[in-house]
Design a protein around this motif. Sequence first.
Motif, PDB file in Angstrom:
ATOM      1  N   THR A  31      -0.881   4.106  -5.178  1.00  0.00           N
ATOM      2  CA  THR A  31      -0.224   3.002  -5.901  1.00  0.00           C
ATOM      3  C   THR A  31       0.311   1.973  -4.909  1.00  0.00           C
ATOM      4  OG1 THR A  31       1.583   4.594  -6.156  1.00  0.00           O
ATOM      5  CG2 THR A  31       0.353   3.998  -8.151  1.00  0.00           C
ATOM      6  N   ARG A  36       0.075  -3.469  -2.994  1.00  0.00           N
ATOM      7  CA  ARG A  36      -0.063  -4.434  -1.887  1.00  0.00           C
ATOM      8  C   ARG A  36      -1.222  -5.397  -2.171  1.00  0.00           C
ATOM      9  NH1 ARG A  36       2.213  -0.222   0.926  1.00  0.00           N
ATOM     10  NH2 ARG A  36       0.291   0.970   1.048  1.00  0.00           N
ATOM     11  N   MET A  53       9.244  -4.256  -3.325  1.00  0.00           N
ATOM     12  CA  MET A  53       8.594  -3.514  -2.235  1.00  0.00           C
ATOM     13  C   MET A  53       9.184  -3.902  -0.881  1.00  0.00           C
ATOM     14  SD  MET A  53       4.677  -3.631  -3.539  1.00  0.00           S
ATOM     15  CE  MET A  53       3.935  -2.621  -2.267  1.00  0.00           C
ATOM     16  N   GLY A  57      12.706  -0.689  -2.541  1.00  0.00           N
ATOM     17  CA  GLY A  57      13.007  -0.078  -3.850  1.00  0.00           C
ATOM     18  C   GLY A  57      11.740   0.386  -4.545  1.00  0.00           C
ATOM     19  N   VAL A  59       9.120   0.086  -7.724  1.00  0.00           N
ATOM     20  CA  VAL A  59       8.595  -0.812  -8.762  1.00  0.00           C
ATOM     21  C   VAL A  59       8.806  -0.101 -10.117  1.00  0.00           C
ATOM     22  CG1 VAL A  59       6.409  -1.821  -9.563  1.00  0.00           C
ATOM     23  CG2 VAL A  59       6.959  -1.802  -7.120  1.00  0.00           C
ATOM     24  N   GLY A  85       1.326   8.753  -3.548  1.00  0.00           N
ATOM     25  CA  GLY A  85       2.431   7.826  -3.832  1.00  0.00           C
ATOM     26  C   GLY A  85       2.707   7.686  -5.320  1.00  0.00           C
ATOM     27  N   ARG A  88       6.303   9.007  -8.619  1.00  0.00           N
ATOM     28  CA  ARG A  88       7.457   8.923  -7.719  1.00  0.00           C
ATOM     29  C   ARG A  88       8.760   9.145  -8.470  1.00  0.00           C
ATOM     30  NH1 ARG A  88       4.886   5.547  -3.497  1.00  0.00           N
ATOM     31  NH2 ARG A  88       6.284   5.304  -1.728  1.00  0.00           N
ATOM     32  N   GLN A  92       7.508   9.026 -14.481  1.00  0.00           N
ATOM     33  CA  GLN A  92       6.101   8.811 -14.089  1.00  0.00           C
ATOM     34  C   GLN A  92       5.319  10.123 -14.184  1.00  0.00           C
ATOM     35  OE1 GLN A  92       5.610   6.859 -10.230  1.00  0.00           O
ATOM     36  NE2 GLN A  92       7.176   5.348 -10.715  1.00  0.00           N
ATOM     37  N   ARG A 150      13.748   3.362   1.739  1.00  0.00           N
ATOM     38  CA  ARG A 150      12.647   4.060   1.063  1.00  0.00           C
ATOM     39  C   ARG A 150      12.891   5.572   1.071  1.00  0.00           C
ATOM     40  NH1 ARG A 150       7.835   2.128   4.449  1.00  0.00           N
ATOM     41  NH2 ARG A 150       6.496   3.228   2.992  1.00  0.00           N
TER      42      ARG A 150
HETATM   43  P1  AMP Z   1       3.679   3.437  -0.297  1.00  0.00           P
HETATM   44  O1  AMP Z   1       2.571   2.719   0.346  1.00  0.00           O
HETATM   45  O2  AMP Z   1       3.223   4.575  -1.173  1.00  0.00           O
HETATM   46  O3  AMP Z   1       4.755   3.871   0.662  1.00  0.00           O
HETATM   47  O4  AMP Z   1       4.379   2.402  -1.304  1.00  0.00           O
HETATM   48  C1  AMP Z   1       4.910   1.187  -0.839  1.00  0.00           C
HETATM   49  C2  AMP Z   1       5.883   0.650  -1.870  1.00  0.00           C
HETATM   50  O5  AMP Z   1       5.196   0.405  -3.105  1.00  0.00           O
HETATM   51  C3  AMP Z   1       7.018   1.581  -2.245  1.00  0.00           C
HETATM   52  O6  AMP Z   1       8.088   1.503  -1.335  1.00  0.00           O
HETATM   53  C4  AMP Z   1       7.392   1.060  -3.618  1.00  0.00           C
HETATM   54  O7  AMP Z   1       8.131  -0.136  -3.539  1.00  0.00           O
HETATM   55  C5  AMP Z   1       6.035   0.715  -4.213  1.00  0.00           C
HETATM   56  N1  AMP Z   1       5.450   1.863  -4.930  1.00  0.00           N
HETATM   57  C6  AMP Z   1       4.318   2.527  -4.599  1.00  0.00           C
HETATM   58  N2  AMP Z   1       4.073   3.514  -5.471  1.00  0.00           N
HETATM   59  C7  AMP Z   1       5.069   3.480  -6.375  1.00  0.00           C
HETATM   60  C8  AMP Z   1       5.388   4.251  -7.513  1.00  0.00           C
HETATM   61  N3  AMP Z   1       4.626   5.296  -7.888  1.00  0.00           N
HETATM   62  N4  AMP Z   1       6.502   3.941  -8.213  1.00  0.00           N
HETATM   63  C9  AMP Z   1       7.280   2.895  -7.849  1.00  0.00           C
HETATM   64  N5  AMP Z   1       7.044   2.141  -6.782  1.00  0.00           N
HETATM   65  C10 AMP Z   1       5.953   2.415  -6.033  1.00  0.00           C
END
Ligand code: AMP
Length: 280
Positions: A31, A36, A53, A57, A59, A85, A88, A92, A150
């Motif tokens: 995700t 991104r 992001m 925080g 999403v 990811g 979270r 979810q 994070r």
């Molecule tokens: P990651 O690359 O998995 O570390 O995700 C980067 C950022 O994307 C996180 O710090 C969140 O802001 C957002 N994000 C990714 N996956 C989720 C999710 N399942 N729920 C909420 N926010 C997410």
Amino acid sequence: MRLILLGPPGAGKGTQAQRLVARHGIVQLSTGDMLRAAVAAGTPVGLKAKDIMASGGLVPDEVVIGIIADRIELPDAAKGFILDGFPRTVPQAEALDALLKSKGLKLDAVVELRVNESALLQRVEARVAEMTGRGETVRIDDTPEVLSKRLAAYRSQTEPLVHYYSERRNLLTVDGMMPIQEVTDDIERVLSAIVSSEKKTAKAKASAKKSASKTSAAKPAANRRTPAKKTVKAPTKATKTAAKTAAKASSKSKPAAKAAKKTIKTSKAPAKSAKKAGKK
Ligand code: AMP
């Protein structure tokens, strides 16, 4: 095969997911990567997610649930997937359960990569320094300050999933502080235990079915002391319990842990691998 990789940011989920993709021919659904890409493309989802992001925080649940629900529908996910990811938060995870149930699918395993938080911060600092040194762009949320946020979000909102999945399914905990290859080996060990116990269950089911049909063919209904249905059900239940126990035992398997430790000692490049483990 359908898996969840659970673990704090920087634990090496992305690296391990890529290895599982290569080995099992399933897709990695991250995700973070999808968000991104949405930010880069300036889509409505991206606009919503961008600042959240950047600040470390999470999403909103409905946004990521919607993304995953759409993504799972695509043909390349039919053979299986690794969720990296996601989920979270508990809502979810509940939404994922409902989604899979509605499609008649099940999760094979939830693999938790357990890591030491202070070592994670050091990994990120080292990685940021290396990338900056090479003149590469550093991810906006990969600074030590944002990483601390994070990690706090992980502790309060994601860590409860360890309990959620340990109650519901096969939660397998792997030491994510080991060098990359050893983490991969441990994951593969627990996955093959699951696959073989599933095969055993399927085999037992098939032979129970076969013997039930033989029994009903050999004896006229009036002579049967036990209804044919019972012959099918009893071994199936017993096998299920045995399979569960086997999977649990394998996840805690001391020989596996011992073997892993042994490998660490003999590993030639642990420092290099540990650095790589932080990379997504
Ligand atoms: P990651 O690359 O998995 O570390 O995700 C980067 C950022 O994307 C996180 O710090 C969140 O802001 C957002 N994000 C990714 N996956 C989720 C999710 N399942 N729920 C909420 N926010 C997410």
